[in-house]
Design a protein around this motif. Structure first.
Motif, short mmCIF file in Angstrom:
data_model
loop_
_atom_site.label_atom_id
_atom_site.label_comp_id
_atom_site.label_asym_id
_atom_site.label_seq_id
_atom_site.Cartn_x
_atom_site.Cartn_y
_atom_site.Cartn_z
N ASP A 1 -8.79 128.41 11.57
CA ASP A 1 -7.39 128.00 11.56
C ASP A 1 -6.55 128.95 10.72
O ASP A 1 -5.43 129.31 11.09
N GLN A 2 -7.09 129.34 9.55
CA GLN A 2 -6.37 130.28 8.69
C GLN A 2 -6.18 131.62 9.40
O GLN A 2 -5.10 132.22 9.35
N GLY A 3 -7.23 132.08 10.07
CA GLY A 3 -7.14 133.35 10.79
C GLY A 3 -6.11 133.31 11.90
O GLY A 3 -5.36 134.29 12.10
N ARG A 4 -6.07 132.20 12.63
CA ARG A 4 -5.07 132.08 13.70
C ARG A 4 -3.65 132.08 13.13
O ARG A 4 -2.74 132.70 13.70
N ALA A 5 -3.46 131.41 12.00
CA ALA A 5 -2.13 131.38 11.38
C ALA A 5 -1.71 132.78 10.94
O ALA A 5 -0.55 133.18 11.12
N GLU A 294 -1.14 114.90 -3.25
CA GLU A 294 -0.71 114.39 -1.95
C GLU A 294 0.51 115.19 -1.49
O GLU A 294 1.39 115.50 -2.28
N GLY A 295 0.56 115.49 -0.20
CA GLY A 295 1.73 116.16 0.36
C GLY A 295 1.70 117.66 0.17
O GLY A 295 0.95 118.18 -0.67
N PRO A 296 2.53 118.39 0.91
CA PRO A 296 2.48 119.85 0.92
C PRO A 296 3.20 120.53 -0.25
O PRO A 296 3.09 121.73 -0.43
N HIS A 297 3.92 119.75 -1.09
CA HIS A 297 4.65 120.36 -2.20
C HIS A 297 3.66 120.87 -3.25
O HIS A 297 2.49 120.48 -3.28
N ASP A 298 4.15 121.73 -4.14
CA ASP A 298 3.31 122.34 -5.17
C ASP A 298 2.63 121.27 -6.01
O ASP A 298 3.28 120.49 -6.71
N ALA A 299 1.30 121.24 -5.96
CA ALA A 299 0.54 120.19 -6.63
C ALA A 299 0.35 120.46 -8.12
O ALA A 299 0.04 119.55 -8.89
N ARG A 300 0.53 121.70 -8.56
CA ARG A 300 0.08 122.10 -9.89
C ARG A 300 0.86 121.46 -11.05
O ARG A 300 0.23 121.09 -12.06
N PRO A 301 2.19 121.30 -10.99
CA PRO A 301 2.86 120.65 -12.12
C PRO A 301 2.35 119.25 -12.42
O PRO A 301 2.12 118.89 -13.58
N LEU A 302 2.14 118.45 -11.38
CA LEU A 302 1.65 117.09 -11.60
C LEU A 302 0.19 117.10 -12.04
O LEU A 302 -0.22 116.29 -12.88
N VAL A 303 -0.62 118.02 -11.50
CA VAL A 303 -2.00 118.16 -11.96
C VAL A 303 -2.01 118.44 -13.46
O VAL A 303 -2.77 117.82 -14.23
N ILE A 399 -9.23 119.13 1.23
CA ILE A 399 -7.97 118.99 0.49
C ILE A 399 -6.84 119.66 1.26
O ILE A 399 -5.74 119.10 1.38
N ALA A 400 -7.11 120.85 1.81
CA ALA A 400 -6.09 121.55 2.59
C ALA A 400 -5.66 120.71 3.80
O ALA A 400 -4.47 120.66 4.13
N ARG A 401 -6.60 120.06 4.45
CA ARG A 401 -6.26 119.19 5.59
C ARG A 401 -5.32 118.08 5.14
O ARG A 401 -4.31 117.80 5.79
N LEU A 402 -5.65 117.44 4.03
CA LEU A 402 -4.82 116.32 3.56
C LEU A 402 -3.43 116.79 3.14
O LEU A 402 -2.44 116.07 3.35
N LEU A 403 -3.35 117.96 2.55
CA LEU A 403 -2.06 118.43 2.04
C LEU A 403 -1.16 119.00 3.12
O LEU A 403 0.05 118.79 3.10
N PHE A 404 -1.76 119.73 4.07
CA PHE A 404 -0.93 120.56 4.95
C PHE A 404 -0.92 120.14 6.42
O PHE A 404 -0.04 120.56 7.16
N VAL A 405 -1.90 119.36 6.85
CA VAL A 405 -1.90 118.93 8.25
C VAL A 405 -2.16 117.43 8.36
O VAL A 405 -2.72 116.97 9.35
N ALA A 406 -1.73 116.69 7.35
CA ALA A 406 -2.01 115.25 7.33
C ALA A 406 -1.40 114.53 8.53
O ALA A 406 -1.94 113.52 9.00
N ASP A 407 -0.28 115.08 9.05
CA ASP A 407 0.37 114.42 10.18
C ASP A 407 -0.46 114.49 11.45
O ASP A 407 -0.20 113.76 12.42
#
Length: 449
Positions: A1-5, A294-303, A399-407
Motif C-alpha cells: 500500500d505504501q509503495g502504491r501511494a 486515534e485519528g490521523p492528526h499528529d499523535a505525538r503531543p498527546l503521547v 496502528i497505521a490502519r487505525l490512524l489513516f484508513v479507519a474509515d
C-alpha cells in the motif's frame, strides 16, 4: 500500500502523462502502450512490454530529444543493489519494442525531506551505466530461471543468498532447526554465518579452538557445552540501579509512513503513537497506564503529555533496549514545550537488555537477547503465544490502519484491532516486570551459593 501511494504521488510530478490501466489483460496493456507511444504523449506511466515469456510494466518513461528517459519509482530512500537487476530486466524487455533508454534513473524518497515542505520528497539517482552493464546478463538469467520453474524442485545449498536482499520466505523450511547450528551463534549475522559454513563450520561445536568470540557468545558456548543456565556473579551489582522504591516499566510502539504526514518527519521516520507503562509501588503492587493514538492528526503531543503524567512519580523507568530513549528524544524535538519534562524522564531510564546480555545465558535463548527470546526461558509460562499481534512490525502496520484508513475498516474490526494492540504493548511491559523479578531471584540465589 505504501509503495502504491508513492507511485501515485510520483506520477503527479509529470503532468499530462498517459496512464496504462493495470486492470486490463496483459495483451491489452501492451496494445494500449503501443498506442500511447505512437501518439503525441511524451510521458507514459505503467508502460507495458512483453516478450514471449517476460512481461514488465515501467513506472515512467519520458520522451526527449536525447531519447527515452526511464524512471523506476521506489519507496526506499536510496538506490539498493537489487534495484539494478530489477531495472535491467525491464530495460531488457522494453528494448524489444523501443530503443535502449538514453538515461535510466531510480526516483526514490529523499532522506533530507521533512514534512511538510523542506525540499522535494523525491530525488533521482542516475543508474544508466550500472543498468546497461547488467542488461546483457538478463536473457541468460531469465532462461535459467524459467528452466527452474519448468523442472523439478531444485536442491539448493543454504547460504548467504537466503538473506539477500531480504530473508527468503522458505527460510524456516530449509534451515535446520538446530540450537547448535552456527547461525544461532550470538551476533554472527547472515554474512558471517555464510563464511563459517564455507569454511566447514556448520555447528557451534565445529568452531576451531581459539576462535575469537564476544563474551556473550563465549557464555553461549559454555552453556551449550553442558553448563546450562549461566548466571554471572556480577548480576547482583548490575541490578542495583533497579532497586528503587517506585519503579516504572515503559514500552513504545511506533508508526512509520513512506510519505510523512506529521511535522518534521522524514520518509519512513518512526513516530511514537502508543505506549504501555507499569509502575511498581513501594508495597510491591502494580498499576498500569496505556495510551493509543486515534485519528490521523499528529499523535505525538498527546503521547508526550500522557507519558509525562504516567511516569511523573517514578524513581526509575525500565526499558528493554535503547529504543524508548530514542523515541523520547524524538518527542522532545517536536513537542518542545515539554522538552524539559521529557529530559527528566530520559534521566530516569535504566536499560535491562545489557544486564541480561552481560550476565545471563540460557540454552533456549538460541543466540538472541530479544525480549521474546529470553522471556519464556527465564519466566516459564509467560510468552506472546496467546496474542494476535506478536511483533512490533505488525503492530506498526495495524496502528497505521487505525490512524489513516479507519474509515475503510468496520467498527467491530477497529475495536478488535485496537484491543489487540493494547494487549501486545501491555505484554511487553509486563514481560519486563516479570523478567526483572526473575533476574533478581537469580541474583539472590547465586549470591547465596
Amino acid at each position: 500500500d505504501q509503495g502504491r501511494a508513492v507511485g501515485e504521488l510520483a506520477r503527479s510530478r509529470f503532468p499530462g502523462g498517459a496512464l496504462i490501466p493495470a486492470d486490463l489483460a496483459r495483451s491489452e496493456r501492451v496494445q494500449a502502450t503501443n498506442a500511447a507511444l505512437t501518439s503525441e504523449n511524451s510521458i507514459v506511466f505503467e508502460a507495458a512490454f512483453a516478450t514471449e515469456e517476460l512481461f514488465v510494466a515501467v513506472d515512467v518513461i519520458q520522451r526527449s530529444d536525447a531519447g527515452w528517459h526511464f524512471l523506476e519509482v521506489k519507496s526506499a530512500s536510496s538506490v539498493k543493489p537489487e534495484h539494478i537487476l530489477d531495472v535491467a530486466t525491464q530495460v531488457h524487455v522494453m528494448s524489444h519494442a523501443l530503443e535502449t533508454p538514453s538515461r535510466i534513473s531510480v526516483m526514490h524518497l529523499s532522506k533530507e525531506f521533512r514534512h511538510p515542505d523542506l525540499g522535494d520528497l523525491f530525488e533521482q539517482s542516475d543508474i544508466t551505466d550500472q543498468v546497461l552493464e547488467a542488461v546483457g546478463t538478463i536473457a541468460d538469467a531469465a532462461r535459467r530461471q524459467l528452466q527452474v520453474l519448468d523442472g523439478p524442485l531444485p536442491d539448493i545449498v543454504i547460504g548467504a543468498h537466503c538473506n539477500d536482499p531480504r530473508p527468503c520466505v522458505f527460510y524456516d523450511r530449509c534451515w535446520p532447526d538446530d540450537a547448535r547450528h552456527i547461525s544461532r551463534l550470538y551476533n554472527v549475522g547472515p554474512k558471517k554465518t555464510a563464511q563459517f559454513m564455507q569454511q566447514g563450520v556448520h555447528r557451534i561445536d565445529d568452531l576451531p579452538a581459539g576462535t575469537k568470540l564476544p563474551p556473550a557468545a563465549q557464555r553461549q558456548v559454555r552453556s551449550l557445552n553442558g553448563a546450562g543456565l549461566i548466571v554471572e556473579p556480577t548480576l547482583a551489582a548490575a541490578l542495583e540501579p533497579f532497586s528503587v522504591p517506585r519503579l516504572g516499566f515503559l514500552d513504545f510502539e511506533t508508526v512509520a509512513r513512506a510519505i510523512p504526514v506529521w511535522p518534521a518527519m522524514a520518509p519512513w521516520g518512526q513516530a511514537a503513537a502508543q505506549f504501555s507503562y507499569h509502575e511498581r509501588a513501594a508495597d510491591g503492587s502494580y498499576r498500569h497506564a496505556a495510551h493509543l493514538a486515534e485519528g490521523p492528526h499528529d499523535a505525538r503531543p498527546l503521547v508526550a503529555e500522557r507519558l509525562i503524567d504516567a511516569t511523573r512519580d517514578a524513581d526509575a523507568v525500565v526499558t528493554y533496549s535503547s529504543f524508548e530513549k530514542t523515541q523520547i528524544g524524538a518527542l522532545q524535538l517536536v513537542v518542545p514545550e515539554l522538552a524539559d519534562e521529557l529530559e527528566v524522564l530520559k534521566g530516569k531510564l535504566v536499560d535491562l537488555l545489557p544486564v541480561v546480555r552481560n550476565n545471563v545465558y540460557h540454552p533456549d535463548f538460541h543466540g538472541s537477547f530479544s525480549i521474546k527470546a529470553v522471556l519464556t526461558p527465564l519466566v516459564p509460562g509467560l510468552s506472546y503465544n496467546d496474542l494476535i499481534i506478536v511483533n512490533g512490525l505488525r503492530a506498526s502496520v495495524e496502528i497505521a490502519r487505525l490512524l489513516f484508513v479507519a474509515d475503510r475498516i468496520p467498527q467491530d474490526e477497529r475495536d478488535r484491532v485496537r484491543q489487540d494492540l493494547l494487549d501486545y504493548c501491555e505484554r511487553d511491559t509486563w514481560a519486563t516486570v516479570k523478567l526483572l523479578e526473575s533476574l533478581q531471584h537469580l541474583a539472590r540465589t547465586t549470591r547465596e551459593h
